[in-house]
Design a protein around this motif. Structure first.
Motif, PDB file in Angstrom:
ATOM      1  N   VAL A   8       0.846  -1.199   0.000  1.00 44.12           N
ATOM      2  CA  VAL A   8       0.000   0.000   0.000  1.00 44.12           C
ATOM      3  C   VAL A   8       0.877   1.243   0.000  1.00 44.12           C
ATOM      4  CG1 VAL A   8      -1.603   1.365   1.408  1.00 44.12           C
ATOM      5  CG2 VAL A   8      -2.073  -1.049   0.967  1.00 44.12           C
ATOM      6  N   SER A   9       1.919   1.251   0.803  1.00 40.59           N
ATOM      7  CA  SER A   9       2.845   2.382   0.829  1.00 40.59           C
ATOM      8  C   SER A   9       3.516   2.558  -0.529  1.00 40.59           C
ATOM      9  CB  SER A   9       3.892   2.172   1.921  1.00 40.59           C
ATOM     10  OG  SER A   9       4.865   3.176   1.872  1.00 40.59           O
ATOM     11  N   PHE A  10       3.938   1.471  -1.134  1.00 42.92           N
ATOM     12  CA  PHE A  10       4.577   1.506  -2.445  1.00 42.92           C
ATOM     13  C   PHE A  10       3.620   2.081  -3.497  1.00 42.92           C
ATOM     14  CE2 PHE A  10       6.253  -1.360  -6.080  1.00 42.92           C
ATOM     15  CZ  PHE A  10       7.142  -0.407  -6.526  1.00 42.92           C
ATOM     16  N   ILE A  11       2.382   1.606  -3.498  1.00 41.15           N
ATOM     17  CA  ILE A  11       1.388   2.048  -4.484  1.00 41.15           C
ATOM     18  C   ILE A  11       1.028   3.519  -4.290  1.00 41.15           C
ATOM     19  CG2 ILE A  11      -1.005   1.726  -5.260  1.00 41.15           C
ATOM     20  CD1 ILE A  11      -0.579  -1.308  -4.488  1.00 41.15           C
ATOM     21  N   THR A  12       0.898   3.955  -3.054  1.00 40.52           N
ATOM     22  CA  THR A  12       0.470   5.335  -2.804  1.00 40.52           C
ATOM     23  C   THR A  12       1.601   6.352  -2.948  1.00 40.52           C
ATOM     24  OG1 THR A  12       0.750   5.074  -0.424  1.00 40.52           O
ATOM     25  CG2 THR A  12      -1.449   4.664  -1.316  1.00 40.52           C
ATOM     26  N   SER A  13       2.835   5.935  -2.670  1.00 38.42           N
ATOM     27  CA  SER A  13       3.946   6.894  -2.673  1.00 38.42           C
ATOM     28  C   SER A  13       4.872   6.783  -3.876  1.00 38.42           C
ATOM     29  CB  SER A  13       4.788   6.716  -1.398  1.00 38.42           C
ATOM     30  OG  SER A  13       5.498   5.487  -1.454  1.00 38.42           O
ATOM     31  N   GLY A  14       4.871   5.620  -4.544  1.00 37.20           N
ATOM     32  CA  GLY A  14       5.851   5.419  -5.607  1.00 37.20           C
ATOM     33  C   GLY A  14       7.258   5.293  -5.064  1.00 37.20           C
ATOM     34  N   ARG A  15       7.361   4.859  -3.804  1.00 35.90           N
ATOM     35  CA  ARG A  15       8.665   4.682  -3.152  1.00 35.90           C
ATOM     36  C   ARG A  15       8.728   3.278  -2.562  1.00 35.90           C
ATOM     37  NH1 ARG A  15      11.931   8.611  -4.600  1.00 35.90           N
ATOM     38  NH2 ARG A  15      13.171   8.443  -2.731  1.00 35.90           N
ATOM     39  N   LEU A  16       9.896   2.669  -2.637  1.00 34.10           N
ATOM     40  CA  LEU A  16      10.130   1.331  -2.110  1.00 34.10           C
ATOM     41  C   LEU A  16      11.365   1.397  -1.233  1.00 34.10           C
ATOM     42  CD1 LEU A  16       9.327  -1.894  -2.940  1.00 34.10           C
ATOM     43  CD2 LEU A  16      11.681  -1.686  -3.721  1.00 34.10           C
ATOM     44  N   HIS A  17      11.192   1.228   0.055  1.00 33.32           N
ATOM     45  CA  HIS A  17      12.315   1.359   0.998  1.00 33.32           C
ATOM     46  C   HIS A  17      13.037   2.693   0.783  1.00 33.32           C
ATOM     47  CE1 HIS A  17      12.024  -2.531   2.899  1.00 33.32           C
ATOM     48  NE2 HIS A  17      12.051  -3.140   1.736  1.00 33.32           N
ATOM     49  N   GLY A  18      12.261   3.745   0.486  1.00 34.45           N
ATOM     50  CA  GLY A  18      12.813   5.075   0.284  1.00 34.45           C
ATOM     51  C   GLY A  18      13.332   5.334  -1.119  1.00 34.45           C
ATOM     52  N   LEU A  19      13.279   4.349  -1.987  1.00 34.04           N
ATOM     53  CA  LEU A  19      13.806   4.467  -3.342  1.00 34.04           C
ATOM     54  C   LEU A  19      12.694   4.774  -4.330  1.00 34.04           C
ATOM     55  CD1 LEU A  19      15.950   1.227  -3.181  1.00 34.04           C
ATOM     56  CD2 LEU A  19      16.805   3.578  -2.988  1.00 34.04           C
ATOM     57  N   GLY A  20      13.023   5.549  -5.343  1.00 35.30           N
ATOM     58  CA  GLY A  20      12.067   5.856  -6.401  1.00 35.30           C
ATOM     59  C   GLY A  20      12.773   5.993  -7.728  1.00 35.30           C
ATOM     60  N   ILE A  21      11.998   6.281  -8.753  1.00 42.01           N
ATOM     61  CA  ILE A  21      12.570   6.492 -10.076  1.00 42.01           C
ATOM     62  C   ILE A  21      13.621   7.595  -9.968  1.00 42.01           C
ATOM     63  CG2 ILE A  21      12.070   7.242 -12.447  1.00 42.01           C
ATOM     64  CD1 ILE A  21      10.973   4.413 -11.615  1.00 42.01           C
ATOM     65  N   GLY A  22      14.795   7.331 -10.527  1.00 40.73           N
ATOM     66  CA  GLY A  22      15.898   8.293 -10.464  1.00 40.73           C
ATOM     67  C   GLY A  22      16.878   8.020  -9.338  1.00 40.73           C
ATOM     68  N   SER A  23      16.525   7.101  -8.420  1.00 43.20           N
ATOM     69  CA  SER A  23      17.487   6.743  -7.372  1.00 43.20           C
ATOM     70  C   SER A  23      18.710   6.101  -8.028  1.00 43.20           C
ATOM     71  CB  SER A  23      16.870   5.753  -6.380  1.00 43.20           C
ATOM     72  OG  SER A  23      15.860   6.352  -5.622  1.00 43.20           O
ATOM     73  N   THR A  24      19.864   6.320  -7.429  1.00 38.56           N
ATOM     74  CA  THR A  24      21.107   5.781  -7.987  1.00 38.56           C
ATOM     75  C   THR A  24      21.345   4.356  -7.485  1.00 38.56           C
ATOM     76  OG1 THR A  24      22.465   6.589  -6.167  1.00 38.56           O
ATOM     77  CG2 THR A  24      22.124   8.088  -8.066  1.00 38.56           C
ATOM     78  N   LEU A  25      22.219   3.674  -8.191  1.00 44.25           N
ATOM     79  CA  LEU A  25      22.588   2.316  -7.797  1.00 44.25           C
ATOM     80  C   LEU A  25      23.182   2.313  -6.393  1.00 44.25           C
ATOM     81  CD1 LEU A  25      22.837  -0.656  -8.594  1.00 44.25           C
ATOM     82  CD2 LEU A  25      25.037  -0.107  -9.650  1.00 44.25           C
ATOM     83  N   SER A  26      23.959   3.311  -6.051  1.00 45.85           N
ATOM     84  CA  SER A  26      24.545   3.353  -4.702  1.00 45.85           C
ATOM     85  C   SER A  26      23.455   3.544  -3.641  1.00 45.85           C
ATOM     86  CB  SER A  26      25.631   4.429  -4.589  1.00 45.85           C
ATOM     87  OG  SER A  26      25.113   5.701  -4.878  1.00 45.85           O
TER      88      SER A  26
END
Length: 168
Positions: A8-26
């Motif tokens: 639910v958090s992933f679907i509503t925020s577009g974030r997974l463990h604080g990561l989103g589109i544009g997050s770096t590999l590091s």
């Protein structure tokens, strides 16, 4: 944490463990603590990082940057070993099967939950949360009426986050 509030958090925020589109590999390395396999295409234009039932894709630049992320829940139906490793390393407990009705019910009780647009994908229904660029794929094929080593009718196949299409 159970998978439903996590998703639910992933679907509503577009974030997974604080990561989103544009997050770096590091940033992914700092947030995700589990074994993985990296696959770089022959031209070096994309990187796919596979954690079993969680997968990231990256585009090159000065650093690899996340282009999409997918949680392949369908991969858990054939066994619990991936889910057990994920629970141990990331503290999220995924079930072998996850019914869309359960996830949708929790979403409906969540303040600020996005509107979901549904499209028929031939054997799947895809529920899109445009605000978060997240899609939920639900199996509806008549070939999958009952659960077994694969999902049953109405189970969540995957939850994916994609980069938004650029305006033309």
């Amino acid at each position: 944490m159970h998978a439903i509030p996590f998703l639910v958090s992933f679907i509503t925020s577009g974030r997974l463990h604080g990561l989103g589109i544009g997050s770096t590999l590091s940033e992914v390395d700092q947030a995700i603590h589990s074994d993985f396999v990296d696959v770089v295409d022959e031209e070096g234009l994309s990187l796919r990082r596979d954690y079993g039932f969680l997968e990231f894709a990256f585009n090159p630049g000065s650093e690899w940057v996340m282009a999409n992320c997918s949680i392949g829940l369908h991969r858990l139906a054939s066994g619990r070993s991936m889910a057990k490793r994920w629970r141990k390393s990331m503290r999220v407990d995924f079930p072998r099967y996850l019914a869309w009705d359960e996830l949708r019910d929790e979403l409906s009780r969540t303040p600020g939950a996005p509107c979901l647009r549904v499209t028929d994908q031939g054997g799947f229904l895809e529920y899109s949360a445009a605000a978060a660029n997240v899609n939920v794929s639900v199996i509806v094929s008549d070939d999958h009426e009952t659960r077994g080593r694969s999902l049953g009718h109405g189970d969540v196949w995957s939850v994916s986050m994609w980069a938004a299409a650029r305006a033309q």
